[in-house]
Design a protein around this motif. Sequence first.
Motif, PDB file in Angstrom:
ATOM      1  N   LYS A 464      45.995  74.371  35.106  1.00  0.00           N
ATOM      2  CA  LYS A 464      46.663  73.890  36.313  1.00  0.00           C
ATOM      3  C   LYS A 464      45.620  73.351  37.282  1.00  0.00           C
ATOM      4  CE  LYS A 464      50.441  77.253  35.989  1.00  0.00           C
ATOM      5  NZ  LYS A 464      51.145  78.365  36.681  1.00  0.00           N
ATOM      6  N   ALA A 465      46.013  72.369  38.081  1.00  0.00           N
ATOM      7  CA  ALA A 465      45.089  71.786  39.050  1.00  0.00           C
ATOM      8  C   ALA A 465      45.057  72.663  40.299  1.00  0.00           C
ATOM      9  CB  ALA A 465      45.507  70.359  39.390  1.00  0.00           C
ATOM     10  N   ASP A 466      44.577  73.886  40.145  1.00  0.00           N
ATOM     11  CA  ASP A 466      44.458  74.803  41.277  1.00  0.00           C
ATOM     12  C   ASP A 466      43.229  75.679  41.055  1.00  0.00           C
ATOM     13  OD1 ASP A 466      45.187  76.699  39.363  1.00  0.00           O
ATOM     14  OD2 ASP A 466      47.252  76.817  40.048  1.00  0.00           O
ATOM     15  N   TYR A 467      43.096  76.721  41.847  1.00  0.00           N
ATOM     16  CA  TYR A 467      41.891  77.543  41.789  1.00  0.00           C
ATOM     17  C   TYR A 467      41.869  78.484  40.581  1.00  0.00           C
ATOM     18  CZ  TYR A 467      40.791  75.856  46.451  1.00  0.00           C
ATOM     19  OH  TYR A 467      40.481  75.047  47.521  1.00  0.00           O
ATOM     20  N   GLU A 470      38.336  77.231  37.164  1.00  0.00           N
ATOM     21  CA  GLU A 470      37.055  77.147  37.848  1.00  0.00           C
ATOM     22  C   GLU A 470      35.923  77.226  36.835  1.00  0.00           C
ATOM     23  OE1 GLU A 470      36.631  80.357  40.600  1.00  0.00           O
ATOM     24  OE2 GLU A 470      36.606  81.902  39.064  1.00  0.00           O
ATOM     25  N   ASN A 485      36.367  73.217  40.512  1.00  0.00           N
ATOM     26  CA  ASN A 485      37.634  73.913  40.339  1.00  0.00           C
ATOM     27  C   ASN A 485      38.752  72.892  40.258  1.00  0.00           C
ATOM     28  OD1 ASN A 485      39.004  73.572  43.090  1.00  0.00           O
ATOM     29  ND2 ASN A 485      37.027  74.465  43.692  1.00  0.00           N
ATOM     30  N   ARG A 487      41.549  72.625  41.857  1.00  0.00           N
ATOM     31  CA  ARG A 487      42.138  72.166  43.112  1.00  0.00           C
ATOM     32  C   ARG A 487      41.374  70.976  43.674  1.00  0.00           C
ATOM     33  NH1 ARG A 487      46.029  70.882  46.617  1.00  0.00           N
ATOM     34  NH2 ARG A 487      45.346  71.067  48.772  1.00  0.00           N
ATOM     35  N   ASP A 488      40.046  71.037  43.678  1.00  0.00           N
ATOM     36  CA  ASP A 488      39.234  69.986  44.295  1.00  0.00           C
ATOM     37  C   ASP A 488      38.948  68.825  43.355  1.00  0.00           C
ATOM     38  OD1 ASP A 488      39.136  71.513  46.577  1.00  0.00           O
ATOM     39  OD2 ASP A 488      37.212  72.433  46.086  1.00  0.00           O
ATOM     40  N   GLU A 560      46.908  66.463  48.458  1.00  0.00           N
ATOM     41  CA  GLU A 560      45.864  66.468  47.443  1.00  0.00           C
ATOM     42  C   GLU A 560      44.506  66.194  48.080  1.00  0.00           C
ATOM     43  OE1 GLU A 560      47.008  63.580  44.629  1.00  0.00           O
ATOM     44  OE2 GLU A 560      48.647  64.764  43.780  1.00  0.00           O
ATOM     45  N   ALA A 606      41.954  64.993  42.468  1.00  0.00           N
ATOM     46  CA  ALA A 606      42.840  65.219  41.334  1.00  0.00           C
ATOM     47  C   ALA A 606      42.971  63.927  40.543  1.00  0.00           C
ATOM     48  CB  ALA A 606      44.201  65.702  41.814  1.00  0.00           C
TER      49      ALA A 606
END
Length: 696
Positions: A464-467, A470, A485, A487-488, A560, A606
Amino acid sequence: MTHIAKGANAPVPAGLLRVAVCRRKVPGTPVVDVSALLLDAAGKVRGDADLVFHNQPAHPSGAVRHLGTGDGADQLAEWLELDLPRVEPAVQRVLIAASCDDGTFGAVPGLAVQTVAADGSIVVHYDVTDAGGETAFVLGEFYRRDGQWKFRAVGQGWESGLAGLATDFGIVVAERAPVPMPAPPVPMPVAVPGAPVAPVPNPAVAKVDVPPTATLISPPVPSLPPAAALGPDFTPHTQSGRGNGVVSVDMPLPPGPVIVEARVRGDEWLCVETLDRRNKDEETVFNTTLRDFHGRALVQPPRDRPLRMKVNYDGDWTITVLPLSAARPLGTQTLKGRGPDVVSYLGTMADVKVRFDGGADRGEWFVLNCHEAGHFDDLDDHELLCNETGKLKQTVPVPDGPLLLVIEHGDGDWELTAKPLPVRDPSAGRKTGAYLGRGENTVTLANPRPGRPALVQYDFPGAKADYSLEVKTVDEYGDEDDWLNGRDRGTRGTAVLFADSRAEQTVRVRCAGEWTLRLLPEEEAPLLTGAAEGKGSTVLRYQGPPMLMTVQRTSRGDNEPLSAWALNHPYGKSAPIGDTLGRRRPTLGPVWVDPGGTCFIAVRAAEGTKWRLEPASLDAAPVLGARTPGDRYGVVRHIGPEAELVVVGTALIHVFELDENLFPHRKLTASSGPHRVSDTFLHVRSLGGWTLELRP
């Protein structure tokens, strides 16, 4: 059990096996260290990872593990675990070796090796009777023959120790590792619904039957250590009754959920519910009319009082409270059941085939949930895998274990079959530049051109595009630093590594699913010569003097993140150019360049975020006046004589004074002013509006 002599062989089941190298417990005898070597068709290891021992206790494929020491009443055993279906096709033989650096094997009493099946039965036993002055031994080997696995009693010794033995098979062992710690306690055996109970011996007193001609007392057979990953064990609590009743578990239970098992005779309505603090109905555990019901459910006991349950049933019933280690294990063989149940899965990421007969064409409801180990204490935090009525035939993905697969509804016959996905070996990246893996892993990336930076193309297709995704760099002391990570930087893109000229870098990957880290030469980064547009995270090269640059989001998706950074080689320093902070307004920022170095522009976003970079001259920075307002990120310039600067902001704000290369060398904050500034550029980074006040 089959006893074999030196040179003989015997077939073994192609499943999960445990191997014990045994010796009698006699004071003053040498310590035996056990290892496994995975050999290819040429009889050599493919690399250092193919040696499994106490300092390297698991093979990257997961097929071989070192479990530690088992201590019985008069026996000691060093344990290995082999998962034969997971042995890579390139591996043709698995050697079982041992060494004793503080003595010789002739002084080790009762030396033997046993192969134990997953149900605790001993498959094959080999006594070593001719050991002498050897300090290393190959006791036996597992090998492929006509699609089947066999075990051969080898009994070959080396007087040069483990180093000499390993060198002959392609590995040089530099130094002796410390003695391993004792193995964990053995869980208590518990009943399995719908399946015969296999006795598990007490590790302190267990013996196994041997032919009358044998003199060795065999070592204990502990249950599989991975079950301990499910949680602490405790003595099961059983209570029986007839008609309506109350079950109260007055003994202390460890933190986390427990398994509640119900057995009844007949086809009356059964309802079991937990009781709250007021002794009222709280949560339904079972609600069924299935004939001769035998099922299991997960229950979270209260922390501050005994677990109490109300039973409604007209006939005889038995309720048992069990630890999580009692869950029926799902391996590579099909697991069958009927009605609600709790199943454990300890393997790697897999596809699970699910079949349900629909409750003999009654159109029953079938629900299958997946609980991951990190969330066992919150039963509401689970993934719904199946939720259907009637006959069912599906395949569902599950992550790496340990997991609990809970069938909450399913008054009918069901089957579960796990097919683990192929295991990737990250170490192969040293040859190809592409490091492949799955799930959490630690891998050392080798710089293809030491002394120069490199690009890393990363791809985490299942994350997933979140924390939760990592990757951290790890130094020689084991300390970690954030690198990227989800998210970034999203789940795929390009980043810079080795900007500080080092030859290798260890990284720790934490994600769900497969991943790829591919190293590329720095020349693969496009050269920035003017305005540039793109999408997602990428890297550009810049060859020129320090300058200013605008960073702008050109796509929707205000939540985003999008930021740009300047990173210089060979010093490895980086500094932010700008961060849009979820806005489409252009941000002006500095591109710092160290003379004689290489500058990279790294965009972090993203994969679906579009952006535009546009170089600007130093004159694009507004000149600082008596009161200069701004919002979020920006660059201003003070020209003229030295003056006092006051930083005013309603949100978190930092102002950095830039040096001649536009690198931030002094931080100015609202809480530490006023500040003395002279002819200089200032980089403002804020989460909101700000004002810079200049006082003569």
